[in-house]
Motif scaffolding. Structure first.
Motif, mmCIF file in Angstrom:
data_model
loop_
_atom_site.group_PDB
_atom_site.id
_atom_site.type_symbol
_atom_site.label_atom_id
_atom_site.label_comp_id
_atom_site.label_asym_id
_atom_site.label_seq_id
_atom_site.Cartn_x
_atom_site.Cartn_y
_atom_site.Cartn_z
ATOM 1 N N MET A 291 0.883 -1.025 -0.112
ATOM 2 C CA MET A 291 -0.014 -0.095 -0.006
ATOM 3 C C MET A 291 0.830 1.297 0.000
ATOM 4 O O MET A 291 1.792 1.596 0.970
ATOM 5 C CB MET A 291 -0.838 -0.020 1.390
ATOM 6 C CG MET A 291 -1.738 1.305 1.112
ATOM 7 S SD MET A 291 -2.990 1.118 2.426
ATOM 8 C CE MET A 291 -2.138 0.790 3.911
ATOM 9 N N MET A 294 -3.203 5.694 1.803
ATOM 10 C CA MET A 294 -4.559 5.418 2.309
ATOM 11 C C MET A 294 -5.208 6.794 2.498
ATOM 12 O O MET A 294 -4.484 7.309 3.408
ATOM 13 C CB MET A 294 -4.597 4.564 3.330
ATOM 14 C CG MET A 294 -5.858 3.905 3.876
ATOM 15 S SD MET A 294 -6.447 4.728 5.269
ATOM 16 C CE MET A 294 -7.833 3.746 5.834
ATOM 17 N N TYR A 303 -7.578 3.093 -0.935
ATOM 18 C CA TYR A 303 -6.446 2.702 -0.822
ATOM 19 C C TYR A 303 -5.647 2.852 -2.272
ATOM 20 O O TYR A 303 -6.367 2.451 -3.177
ATOM 21 C CB TYR A 303 -6.368 1.141 -0.257
ATOM 22 C CG TYR A 303 -7.072 0.790 0.959
ATOM 23 C CD1 TYR A 303 -6.251 0.875 2.025
ATOM 24 C CD2 TYR A 303 -8.446 0.823 0.886
ATOM 25 C CE1 TYR A 303 -7.269 0.550 3.198
ATOM 26 C CE2 TYR A 303 -9.118 0.599 2.115
ATOM 27 C CZ TYR A 303 -8.587 0.374 3.280
ATOM 28 O OH TYR A 303 -8.946 0.036 4.354
ATOM 29 N N VAL A 344 -6.276 -5.536 0.518
ATOM 30 C CA VAL A 344 -7.023 -4.696 1.622
ATOM 31 C C VAL A 344 -7.389 -5.712 2.698
ATOM 32 O O VAL A 344 -7.793 -5.335 3.801
ATOM 33 C CB VAL A 344 -8.049 -3.888 0.812
ATOM 34 C CG1 VAL A 344 -8.785 -2.903 1.648
ATOM 35 C CG2 VAL A 344 -7.291 -3.173 -0.160
#
Length: 514
Positions: A291, A294, A303, A344
């Motif tokens: 990631m 966010m 995200y 996620v």
């Protein structure tokens, strides 16, 4: 415990007894391969029970069987459609996307065979065809609400790429390219990204594969009855393969490659072949995704996920409704979640795949849900349940005979004793004397094969037989044979050493004939 229908696939039951071995030995001597031996064994020892049923008989035996036909002015068959209960049930389970192709070769009546899953009261969401111009208006008129798509190409940004190619090569005014651009809504994937399962089939190659499969069971010279018998055999071959895959799904437990809890959840709900694809996405999410950003806007979490290819995708999560959506749209296109959403899940400590994303199509058989939300109980095949005991008894008789032959063939005394016993039973049942099949008995045997008694009045006659180029043959006349022989170049005879039209085997015989 294994269900009775799956027992045939268990290793303990996959062996050859002496009856099967005797069959194999005899057919090997006659130069018949294992595949044909197996097919013959099925028919003799308990093969396809539906052989011997006409369409009318099948309809009487099973309400789920459907057929319809059209005749011309001379009461000759022009069109024929049929579908059994299993095919109709399969459509209601999986018929949201349909591939239609008519490239299959024609038969002796010049009738085109089109393996196609009919709608049966519910239209598919998407139908894929080739570029036949007649299909477009027909689909618009009959399948209202169904999206029509041609075979697909996969440009990323269609408009930009198309214009770039047209300008680079000066093709803006080329007729074919203008026509294809005008019909872009039928073949460009970007126009189908919003349609669930819209990219499940990208070409009509599935139909072409089916055509190749059916060709193994049919021949151009078959009449309609022969074709339908072999068509039933082809369906049975497909369905036994499906049953084998169901058995694998019910017994195989994949080994986990990650510690993510939704990995084992996926293994318990998806079929083996689909789980392998889902597994790739889960492993990629676990090892190769990260990631990069966010953010939160009210109840929406956004995200930014980067994958192995260093591409960044946007995944949104509605925390209130627990809904997820990825920019790559793999779930919308193919019905399986992508690695970005699985990442996620991992980040949010999700334990099980949400029910809304499990879908309907890719589940193990006990979990399947109809895509058309229609009860499939109407399409249960009752043919086997009403099939009489005569067929099973005949199979048992064949088995007993071949088993007995196998056991006594080592002793001439035992063989003669068996022959005497069989003749004694025959005399008790039918009386003494040799058996000669009468004309009426021969007719009855054909009627039993076709499953119907010949009616006094025939309402539907077979189509006219069409002789295609190269069909049929005739013996050449003497003049034609002489011209053909004279046209052959001379060669040296090893006996007379002359350049002539004969060889050493018939040298001198031509003069004696004259």
């Amino acid at each position: 415990m294994v269900e009775p229908k799956y027992k045939q696939f268990m290793k303990v039951n996959r062996n050859l007894d002496f009856v099967h071995l005797k069959f194999a030995e005899d057919y090997v001597k006659a130069n018949i391969g294992p595949t044909m031996t197996f097919n013959l064994l099925k028919e003799v020892m308990g093969g396809y029970d539906a052989v011997g049923c006409t369409m009318r008989t099948k309809k009487e035996l099973c309400d789920g069987f459907y057929y319809a036909y059209e005749l011309d002015a001379d009461d000759k068959l022009t069109r024929l459609f049929w579908s059994d209960a299993v095919s109709r049930r399969n459509y209601h389970m999986f018929g949201d996307v349909v591939s239609f192709d008519t490239t299959y070769s024609t038969n002796r009546y010049c009738m085109i065979f089109t393996p196609f899953t009919a709608c049966m009261g519910a239209h598919p969401r998407l139908i894929i065809t080739d570029q036949d111009p007649a299909m477009k208006p027909a689909i618009e008129n009959v399948l209202r609400g169904t999206r029509h798509r041609w075979y697909l190409l996969e440009p990323e940004e269609f408009e930009e790429s198309w214009n770039s190619v047209m300008e680079r090569y000066g093709l803006e005014e080329e007729g074919w390219f203008k026509t294809m651009y005008g019909h872009r809504q039928f073949w460009v994937p970007a126009y189908f990204r919003d349609l669930p399962m819209g990219c499940l089939l990208k070409t009509t190659s599935i139909s072409e594969s089916e055509n190749s499969f059916f060709k193994r069971f049919s021949r151009p010279h078959f009449n309609l009855v022969e074709f339908m018998l072999q068509y039933g055999n082809a369906l049975d071959a497909q369905r036994i393969q499906t049953t084998r895959l169901d058995y694998i799904d019910s017994t195989n437990v994949p080994s986990p490659l990650t510690e993510l809890p939704f990995e084992m959840h996926a293994a318990t709900i998806y079929t083996d072949s689909i789980f392998k694809k889902v597994h790739v996405e889960i492993v990629e999410a676990s090892k190769n995704c990260m990631m990069t950003h966010m953010s939160v806007e009210t109840n929406i979490r956004v995200y930014k996920v980067t994958d192995r290819g260093h591409r960044t995708w946007t995944v949104t999560n509605n925390a209130e409704d627990d809904l997820y959506e990825c920019q790559c749209k793999l779930y919308q296109r193919c019905g399986i979640l992508c690695r970005h959403i699985f990442f996620v899940f991992k980040n949010n400590d999700v334990q099980l795949i949400p029910e809304i994303y499990i879908g309907k199509r890719w589940l193990k058989k006990p979990l399947l849900i109809s895509v058309h939300s229609s009860s499939t109980s109407t399409f249960q095949d009752q043919t086997d349940s009403v099939y009489d005991d005569k067929h099973n008894a005949t199979n048992k008789l064949h088995t007993s005979y071949y088993r007995l032959v196998q056991r006594v063939e080592g002793s001439i005394a035992d063989i003669n004793a068996v022959i005497a016993a069989i003749e004694d039973v025959e005399n008790q049942l039918f009386g003494d004397g040799s058996y000669v099949m009468s004309v009426l008995e021969k007719k009855k045997r054909f009627e039993e094969l076709y499953g119907v008694v010949r009616p006094d009045i025939i309402h539907a006659h077979p189509p006219n037989v069409v002789k295609c180029k190269g069909s049929g043959s005739r013996l050449p006349s003497k003049m034609e044979a002489a011209k053909k022989a004279a046209a052959k170049p001379p060669r040296r005879c090893e006996k007379c050493h002359k350049m002539v039209n004969h060889n050493s085997r018939n040298c001198g015989k031509e003069k004696s004939k004259k």
